[in-house]
Design a protein around this motif. Structure first.
Motif, PDB file in Angstrom:
ATOM      1  N   ALA A  30       0.837  -1.209   0.000  1.00  0.00           N
ATOM      2  CA  ALA A  30       0.000   0.000   0.000  1.00  0.00           C
ATOM      3  C   ALA A  30       0.871   1.258   0.000  1.00  0.00           C
ATOM      4  O   ALA A  30       0.529   2.261  -0.645  1.00  0.00           O
ATOM      5  CB  ALA A  30      -0.926  -0.008   1.211  1.00  0.00           C
ATOM      6  N   LEU A  31       1.985   1.207   0.700  1.00  0.00           N
ATOM      7  CA  LEU A  31       2.887   2.364   0.729  1.00  0.00           C
ATOM      8  C   LEU A  31       3.533   2.571  -0.646  1.00  0.00           C
ATOM      9  O   LEU A  31       3.546   3.689  -1.178  1.00  0.00           O
ATOM     10  CB  LEU A  31       3.955   2.174   1.809  1.00  0.00           C
ATOM     11  N   GLN A  32       4.040   1.492  -1.213  1.00  0.00           N
ATOM     12  CA  GLN A  32       4.642   1.600  -2.555  1.00  0.00           C
ATOM     13  C   GLN A  32       3.626   2.167  -3.540  1.00  0.00           C
ATOM     14  O   GLN A  32       3.953   2.988  -4.399  1.00  0.00           O
ATOM     15  CB  GLN A  32       5.122   0.223  -3.034  1.00  0.00           C
ATOM     16  N   ASP A  33       2.396   1.750  -3.369  1.00  0.00           N
ATOM     17  CA  ASP A  33       1.325   2.151  -4.280  1.00  0.00           C
ATOM     18  C   ASP A  33       1.044   3.653  -4.241  1.00  0.00           C
ATOM     19  O   ASP A  33       0.530   4.224  -5.187  1.00  0.00           O
ATOM     20  CB  ASP A  33       0.052   1.359  -3.911  1.00  0.00           C
ATOM     21  N   ILE A  34       1.363   4.303  -3.114  1.00  0.00           N
ATOM     22  CA  ILE A  34       1.180   5.760  -3.069  1.00  0.00           C
ATOM     23  C   ILE A  34       2.543   6.476  -3.151  1.00  0.00           C
ATOM     24  O   ILE A  34       2.698   7.620  -2.739  1.00  0.00           O
ATOM     25  CB  ILE A  34       0.394   6.227  -1.811  1.00  0.00           C
ATOM     26  N   GLY A  35       3.509   5.745  -3.668  1.00  0.00           N
ATOM     27  CA  GLY A  35       4.791   6.383  -3.975  1.00  0.00           C
ATOM     28  C   GLY A  35       5.760   6.496  -2.807  1.00  0.00           C
ATOM     29  O   GLY A  35       6.713   7.270  -2.856  1.00  0.00           O
ATOM     30  N   ILE A  36       5.513   5.744  -1.742  1.00  0.00           N
ATOM     31  CA  ILE A  36       6.431   5.771  -0.600  1.00  0.00           C
ATOM     32  C   ILE A  36       7.301   4.517  -0.640  1.00  0.00           C
ATOM     33  O   ILE A  36       6.767   3.408  -0.560  1.00  0.00           O
ATOM     34  CB  ILE A  36       5.648   5.778   0.745  1.00  0.00           C
ATOM     35  N   PRO A  37       8.618   4.675  -0.760  1.00  0.00           N
ATOM     36  CA  PRO A  37       9.465   3.481  -0.736  1.00  0.00           C
ATOM     37  C   PRO A  37       9.306   2.752   0.597  1.00  0.00           C
ATOM     38  O   PRO A  37       9.359   3.378   1.662  1.00  0.00           O
ATOM     39  CB  PRO A  37      10.890   4.041  -0.872  1.00  0.00           C
ATOM     40  N   ALA A  38       9.075   1.459   0.532  1.00  0.00           N
ATOM     41  CA  ALA A  38       8.847   0.690   1.763  1.00  0.00           C
ATOM     42  C   ALA A  38       9.258  -0.749   1.525  1.00  0.00           C
ATOM     43  O   ALA A  38       9.203  -1.237   0.394  1.00  0.00           O
ATOM     44  CB  ALA A  38       7.363   0.727   2.136  1.00  0.00           C
ATOM     45  N   ARG A  39       9.698  -1.419   2.594  1.00  0.00           N
ATOM     46  CA  ARG A  39       9.908  -2.869   2.489  1.00  0.00           C
ATOM     47  C   ARG A  39       9.581  -3.543   3.815  1.00  0.00           C
ATOM     48  O   ARG A  39       9.633  -2.933   4.886  1.00  0.00           O
ATOM     49  CB  ARG A  39      11.315  -3.234   2.024  1.00  0.00           C
ATOM     50  N   SER A  40       9.220  -4.812   3.725  1.00  0.00           N
ATOM     51  CA  SER A  40       8.897  -5.583   4.919  1.00  0.00           C
ATOM     52  C   SER A  40      10.162  -6.209   5.480  1.00  0.00           C
ATOM     53  O   SER A  40      11.094  -6.538   4.744  1.00  0.00           O
ATOM     54  CB  SER A  40       7.901  -6.677   4.553  1.00  0.00           C
TER      55      SER A  40
END
Ligand code: ADP
Ligand code: ASP
Ligand code: MG
Length: 407
Positions: free
Chosen positions: A86-96
């Motif tokens: 969901a974060l990647q989808d709004i343009g926020i780099p994120a990883r689990s």
């Protein structure tokens, strides 16, 4: 600033809510902060997983705790991956980051493991590059690499431990109420939100049943001076800050009233009134890993005594079985047990310096015709055990009696 945000089960209950969480995270990223997010499983998921570990068994009574943890820890893996998406989808780099990848090292007390260390070097390096770290609450890994869980409600502890380990400036616990109240707002409509509460009062409240924070998370916050704030996922209302006692100017006599339906009462009838009986009773219970909470003892004329105490409801049968085995050593006439009880506690640091707090509790309950079965106290709390059916009535009456009612 570096911050940890934690979102509980209702806050990530479905994909819409996970997208809402992503927006809350985005806000902190936009403000220029390094962010690690800890998530719970979707509401209801952990209960379902626990149920399956029981349903699968035909011959055995309890699941092997190692495999129990393998199953129940999975709810958090799902929400972790979904929030990263969901974060990647709004343009926020994120990883689990799964617990074994960080790693979040725990002891091997499966199903109730304690966190021993959190390394997190690679995760921090990644966060410094502007990537949001999304971390599952509730789970850890032993030195041997086996998956553990931290006990129900454990994601709070994951978040505070992570905040301490990565030296976060703040740990924000987002939940389905907008802070810590003077009593559970779902039961006491007139409960008031507290702007601040001391670690000590929060610790006592959590231990006595206020499940808004897991007990160990408060212990951990207190020990490592983590700035913890409890606030709502669903509104922008200011939350409750957990602080040291000297940060509160006006100390209320009582900061809150809690209840716990998690206790059962056991009475061992007519044991001999002689030295060694209590040790002979409570020693074996403790060896069986059963926590005894409140205790009263009544001596009668015939040199016999009744000992009444409480244990966690889930351990009642085991406790009774254990005492049955002590008949020869301590001698008694009967064992009685009762699960229809609730423990109510009045908590406040102001109690240290004021008399009459207990009396007000006893008087209020007696005015309502409610019988007190067991009493216990500590420096900042008074607890009583009463019949469960009076829970709501008693909570509301006490809330009013201590002047806690809001609008
Ligand atoms: P989460 O899933 O976010 O971890 P929990 O259900 O574990 O949420 O904790 C939040 C709940 O704690 C609230 O919905 C509320 O009913 C309950 N609660 C009990 N006592 C209190 C209190 N004193 N203040 C606020 N909430 C309380
Ligand atoms: N999902 C776990 C539980 O329900 C941990 C948590 O939500 O804090 O107990
Ligand atoms: Mg919780």
């Amino acid at each position: 600033m570096r911050i940890v945000q934690k979102f509980g089960g209702t806050s990530v209950a479905d994909v819409d809510r996970i997208r809402n969480v992503a927006q809350k995270v985005k806000r902190e990223v936009d403000a220029g902060h390094e962010v690690a997010v800890v998530v719970s499983a979707m509401a209801g998921t952990t209960n379902q997983l626990v149920k399956w570990t029981n349903d699968i068994l035909k011959a055995q009574k309890y699941p092997d705790p190692r495999e129990y943890d393998v199953v129940v820890s999975t709810g958090e893996q799902i929400t972790t991956g979904l929030l990263a998406l969901a974060l990647q989808d709004i343009g926020i780099p994120a990883r689990s980051w799964m617990s074994w990848q960080i790693p979040v090292r725990t002891d091997d007390a499966f199903a109730k493991a304690r966190i021993e260390s959190i390394r997190g070097e690679e995760m921090i390096a990644d966060m410094k590059k502007g990537v949001v770290a999304v971390v599952p609450g509730f789970q850890g890994v032993t030195a041997e690499g086996r998956v553990t869980t931290l006990g129900r409600g454990g994601s709070d502890t994951s978040a505070v431990a992570l905040a301490a380990a990565i030296k976060a400036d703040r740990c924000d616990i987002y939940t389905d109420v907008d802070g810590v109240y003077t009593a559970d707002p779902r039961i006491v409509a007139k409960a008031r939100k507290l702007d601040r509460i001391t670690y000590e009062e929060m610790l006592e409240s959590a231990s006595q049943g206020a499940k808004v924070l897991q007990v160990r998370s408060v212990e951990m916050g207190m020990k490592h001076h983590v700035r913890i704030q409890v606030l709502s996922s669903f509104s922008d209302a200011p939350g409750t800050l957990i602080v040291d006692e000297d940060e509160i100017v006006e100390k209320a006599l009582v900061s809150g009233i809690t209840y716990s339906r998690d206790e059962a009462k056991i009475t061992v009838v007519k044991v001999a009134d002689r030295p060694g009986v209590a040790a002979g009773l409570f020693g074996p219970l403790s060896d069986a890993n059963i926590n005894v909470d409140m205790i009263v003892q009544n001596v009668s004329d015939d040199g016999k005594t009744d000992i009444t105490f409480t244990v966690p409801k889930a351990d009642k049968e085991r406790a009774v079985d254990c005492i049955k085995g002590l008949k020869a050593s301590i001698g008694y006439e009967a064992i009685k047990s009762d699960s229809n009880v609730v423990k109510l506690s009045v908590i406040g640091v102001g109690m240290r310096s004021h008399a009459g707090v207990a009396q007000r509790m006893f008087k209020t309950l007696s005015d309502k015709g409610i019988n007190i079965q067991v009493i216990s106290t500590s420096e900042i709390k008074i607890s009583v055990l009463i019949a469960e059916e009076y829970t709501e009535l008693a909570l509301r009456a006490l809330h009013t009696a201590y002047g806690l009612d809001g609008e």
